[in-house]
Write a protein that holds these residues in place. Structure first.
Motif, PDB file in Angstrom:
ATOM      1  N   GLU A  35      -6.342   0.834  -6.458  1.00  0.00           N
ATOM      2  CA  GLU A  35      -5.562   2.026  -6.727  1.00  0.00           C
ATOM      3  C   GLU A  35      -6.439   3.265  -6.712  1.00  0.00           C
ATOM      4  O   GLU A  35      -7.644   3.177  -6.869  1.00  0.00           O
ATOM      5  CB  GLU A  35      -4.833   1.919  -8.068  1.00  0.00           C
ATOM      6  CG  GLU A  35      -5.740   1.833  -9.269  1.00  0.00           C
ATOM      7  CD  GLU A  35      -6.431   0.479  -9.431  1.00  0.00           C
ATOM      8  OE1 GLU A  35      -7.533   0.499  -9.979  1.00  0.00           O
ATOM      9  OE2 GLU A  35      -5.919  -0.552  -9.027  1.00  0.00           O
ATOM     10  N   THR A  36      -5.821   4.403  -6.515  1.00  0.00           N
ATOM     11  CA  THR A  36      -6.501   5.686  -6.532  1.00  0.00           C
ATOM     12  C   THR A  36      -5.681   6.637  -7.386  1.00  0.00           C
ATOM     13  O   THR A  36      -4.455   6.673  -7.272  1.00  0.00           O
ATOM     14  CB  THR A  36      -6.622   6.259  -5.100  1.00  0.00           C
ATOM     15  OG1 THR A  36      -7.381   5.353  -4.317  1.00  0.00           O
ATOM     16  CG2 THR A  36      -7.299   7.611  -5.097  1.00  0.00           C
ATOM     17  N   GLN A  72      -1.753   5.744  -6.993  1.00  0.00           N
ATOM     18  CA  GLN A  72      -1.268   5.241  -5.712  1.00  0.00           C
ATOM     19  C   GLN A  72      -2.053   3.993  -5.329  1.00  0.00           C
ATOM     20  O   GLN A  72      -3.279   3.972  -5.395  1.00  0.00           O
ATOM     21  CB  GLN A  72      -1.432   6.302  -4.625  1.00  0.00           C
ATOM     22  CG  GLN A  72      -0.884   5.862  -3.285  1.00  0.00           C
ATOM     23  CD  GLN A  72      -0.946   6.970  -2.252  1.00  0.00           C
ATOM     24  OE1 GLN A  72      -1.753   7.886  -2.358  1.00  0.00           O
ATOM     25  NE2 GLN A  72      -0.091   6.891  -1.260  1.00  0.00           N
ATOM     26  N   PHE A  88      -3.749   9.649  -8.256  1.00  0.00           N
ATOM     27  CA  PHE A  88      -2.961  10.505  -7.386  1.00  0.00           C
ATOM     28  C   PHE A  88      -2.666  11.831  -8.086  1.00  0.00           C
ATOM     29  O   PHE A  88      -2.742  12.882  -7.491  1.00  0.00           O
ATOM     30  CB  PHE A  88      -1.671   9.770  -7.018  1.00  0.00           C
ATOM     31  CG  PHE A  88      -0.909  10.358  -5.877  1.00  0.00           C
ATOM     32  CD1 PHE A  88      -1.421  10.321  -4.591  1.00  0.00           C
ATOM     33  CD2 PHE A  88       0.331  10.924  -6.079  1.00  0.00           C
ATOM     34  CE1 PHE A  88      -0.718  10.843  -3.536  1.00  0.00           C
ATOM     35  CE2 PHE A  88       1.041  11.451  -5.033  1.00  0.00           C
ATOM     36  CZ  PHE A  88       0.519  11.409  -3.757  1.00  0.00           C
ATOM     37  N   ARG A 123       0.847  -1.191   0.000  1.00  0.00           N
ATOM     38  CA  ARG A 123       0.000   0.000   0.000  1.00  0.00           C
ATOM     39  C   ARG A 123       0.882   1.240   0.000  1.00  0.00           C
ATOM     40  O   ARG A 123       1.981   1.226   0.528  1.00  0.00           O
ATOM     41  CB  ARG A 123      -0.899   0.009   1.222  1.00  0.00           C
ATOM     42  CG  ARG A 123      -1.997  -1.000   1.140  1.00  0.00           C
ATOM     43  CD  ARG A 123      -2.905  -0.888   2.325  1.00  0.00           C
ATOM     44  NE  ARG A 123      -3.880  -1.962   2.247  1.00  0.00           N
ATOM     45  CZ  ARG A 123      -4.706  -2.254   3.210  1.00  0.00           C
ATOM     46  NH1 ARG A 123      -4.702  -1.572   4.328  1.00  0.00           N
ATOM     47  NH2 ARG A 123      -5.559  -3.238   3.067  1.00  0.00           N
ATOM     48  N   ASN A 124       0.348   2.305  -0.578  1.00  0.00           N
ATOM     49  CA  ASN A 124       1.011   3.598  -0.709  1.00  0.00           C
ATOM     50  C   ASN A 124       2.114   3.610  -1.755  1.00  0.00           C
ATOM     51  O   ASN A 124       2.792   4.612  -1.906  1.00  0.00           O
ATOM     52  CB  ASN A 124       1.535   4.118   0.636  1.00  0.00           C
ATOM     53  CG  ASN A 124       0.410   4.333   1.613  1.00  0.00           C
ATOM     54  OD1 ASN A 124      -0.662   4.813   1.232  1.00  0.00           O
ATOM     55  ND2 ASN A 124       0.607   3.957   2.855  1.00  0.00           N
ATOM     56  N   THR A 132      -3.852   1.872  -2.884  1.00  0.00           N
ATOM     57  CA  THR A 132      -4.474   2.320  -1.632  1.00  0.00           C
ATOM     58  C   THR A 132      -5.220   1.239  -0.869  1.00  0.00           C
ATOM     59  O   THR A 132      -5.587   1.458   0.275  1.00  0.00           O
ATOM     60  CB  THR A 132      -5.475   3.464  -1.914  1.00  0.00           C
ATOM     61  OG1 THR A 132      -6.438   2.996  -2.850  1.00  0.00           O
ATOM     62  CG2 THR A 132      -4.766   4.690  -2.456  1.00  0.00           C
ATOM     63  N   GLY A 133      -5.477   0.114  -1.482  1.00  0.00           N
ATOM     64  CA  GLY A 133      -6.277  -0.877  -0.785  1.00  0.00           C
ATOM     65  C   GLY A 133      -6.182  -2.243  -1.412  1.00  0.00           C
ATOM     66  O   GLY A 133      -5.212  -2.556  -2.072  1.00  0.00           O
TER      67      GLY A 133
END
Length: 69
Positions: A50-51, A16, A53, A3-4, A18-19
């Motif tokens: 993912e998100t 990014q 970023f 993560r991250n 994220t989960g």
């Protein structure tokens, strides 16, 4: 990837991790039977999501670089 983790796509875009996420059946389009190899009947096994970023243009053949935030 943990993560991250940040994926730098091309010159601008960044995604990014994220989960968690389970792969969908379309992974079998890459190789027949791949989903069965990736999915384990254990709820403790993590999957990634993912998100967005940083917005930016991504083109076929663009380099992907990995960084940690």
């Amino acid at each position: 990837m943990p993560r991250n983790t940040i994926l730098h796509l091309g010159n601008e875009a960044q995604v990014q991790i994220t989960g968690l996420r389970k792969p969908c059946h379309q992974i079998n389009n890459v190789q027949k039977g791949l989903l069965n190899e990736m999915v384990v009947q254990d709820d403790k096994i993590p999957y990634l999501t993912e998100t967005l970023f940083e917005n930016g243009e991504v083109k076929p053949g663009d380099e992907i670089r990995i960084g940690i935030s």
